[in-house]
Design an enzyme around this catalytic site. Structure first.
Site, PDB file in Angstrom:
ATOM      1  CB  VAL A 120      -0.896   0.020   1.260  1.00 22.23           C
ATOM      2  CG1 VAL A 120      -1.879   1.175   1.194  1.00 22.23           C
ATOM      3  CG2 VAL A 120      -1.626  -1.302   1.444  1.00 22.23           C
TER       4      VAL A 120
ATOM      5  CB  VAL B 240       4.633   0.986   4.178  1.00 20.61           C
ATOM      6  CG1 VAL B 240       4.431   2.456   3.832  1.00 20.61           C
ATOM      7  CG2 VAL B 240       3.740   0.577   5.348  1.00 20.61           C
ATOM      8  CE  LYS B 241       4.090  -0.304  -4.885  1.00 16.11           C
ATOM      9  NZ  LYS B 241       3.054  -0.433  -5.925  1.00 16.11           N
ATOM     10  CB  ILE B 242       8.499   4.424   0.930  1.00 20.70           C
ATOM     11  CG1 ILE B 242       7.634   3.972   2.102  1.00 20.70           C
ATOM     12  CG2 ILE B 242       9.111   5.793   1.123  1.00 20.70           C
ATOM     13  CD1 ILE B 242       7.874   4.613   3.392  1.00 20.70           C
TER      14      ILE B 242
END
Ligand code: E4P
Length: 219
Positions: free
Chosen positions: A60, A86-88
């Site tokens: 996400v 967590v997509k960064i």
């Protein structure tokens, strides 16, 4: 090489899950918007529904541009489901956020990776997985799969534990090449997953077996 589905479409995820070949899902703001999801609460609900279907990592993405915002979003997202990645993005603010979140034990998918240097920084910042975007590099005349191969080789040489996920996959040849390059994961759009199963000789073979069986009076 494991296969993830690159979509926020619940029907596609249900179909993929039925096949038993999908280990995880990657989403992003564009994929969410395509499904008419434009709000945080809607995204959260959709991600929770996805996590009910696929018992694996669900990526996400944060939408903040600054490190503090990404960190706050990352912490929030990490509470939504059991296996959040967590997509960064691979920006300076992103690396700062990755370092902080990974120190907290939050799993990170380093996204929008277009160079080995970015992949090296992500590994230092504690990314769980790096996502080189193959198709988007091909689109501008570069060799996207060469980047996947370079990152895999360099991570192995330096014993870096960050996984490599081939992303921005456009067709089935990309899947084969990603596996050959040693990618740990390929995240594929649903139509590509369907194409992976298809071969005209399989179809004609099935038809011929049935014909022969019926000719012999088989039931
Ligand atoms: C990866 O996690 C991204 O969601 C995705 O692969 C982006 O690919 P695109 O170039 O098809 O948008």
């Amino acid at each position: 090489m494991k296969l993830f589905l690159d979509t926020a479409n619940i029907q596609e995820i249900r179909q993929g899950a039925k096949l038993g070949v999908v280990t995880g899902v990657t989403t992003n703001p564009s994929l969410a918007a395509k499904e008419g999801i434009g709000r945080r609460e809607g995204y959260k609900a959709a991600v929770q529904e996805i996590a009910d279907i696929i018992d694996g990592p669900i990526s996400v993405e944060v939408v903040s541009q600054d490190a503090a915002g990404m960190i706050a979003e990352g912490r929030e997202i990490s509470e939504w489901i059991r296996q959040p990645w967590v997509k960064i993005p691979s920006t300076l603010a992103g690396f700062e956020a990755m370092s902080t979140l990974s120190r907290d034990g939050i799993k990170i998918n380093q996204t929008l990776c277009f160079s080995v240097n970015q992949a090296l920084l992500g590994a230092q910042a504690g990314a769980t997985v790096v996502s080189p975007f193959v198709g988007r590099l091909d689109d501008i005349g570069h060799d996207g799969m060469a980047l996947v191969a370079d990152i895999v080789a360099i991570y192995r040489r330096h014993n870096i534990k960050t996984l490599v996920m081939a992303a921005s996959i456009r067709h089935t040849r990309h899947c084969v090449a990603a596996a050959q390059a040693g990618a740990d994961i390929s995240t594929v759009p649903y139509p590509v997953l369907v194409q992976m199963a298809q071969h005209p000789l399989t179809d004609s073979g099935v038809a011929r077996f049935l014909q022969d069986w019926q000719k012999a009076g088989g039931r």
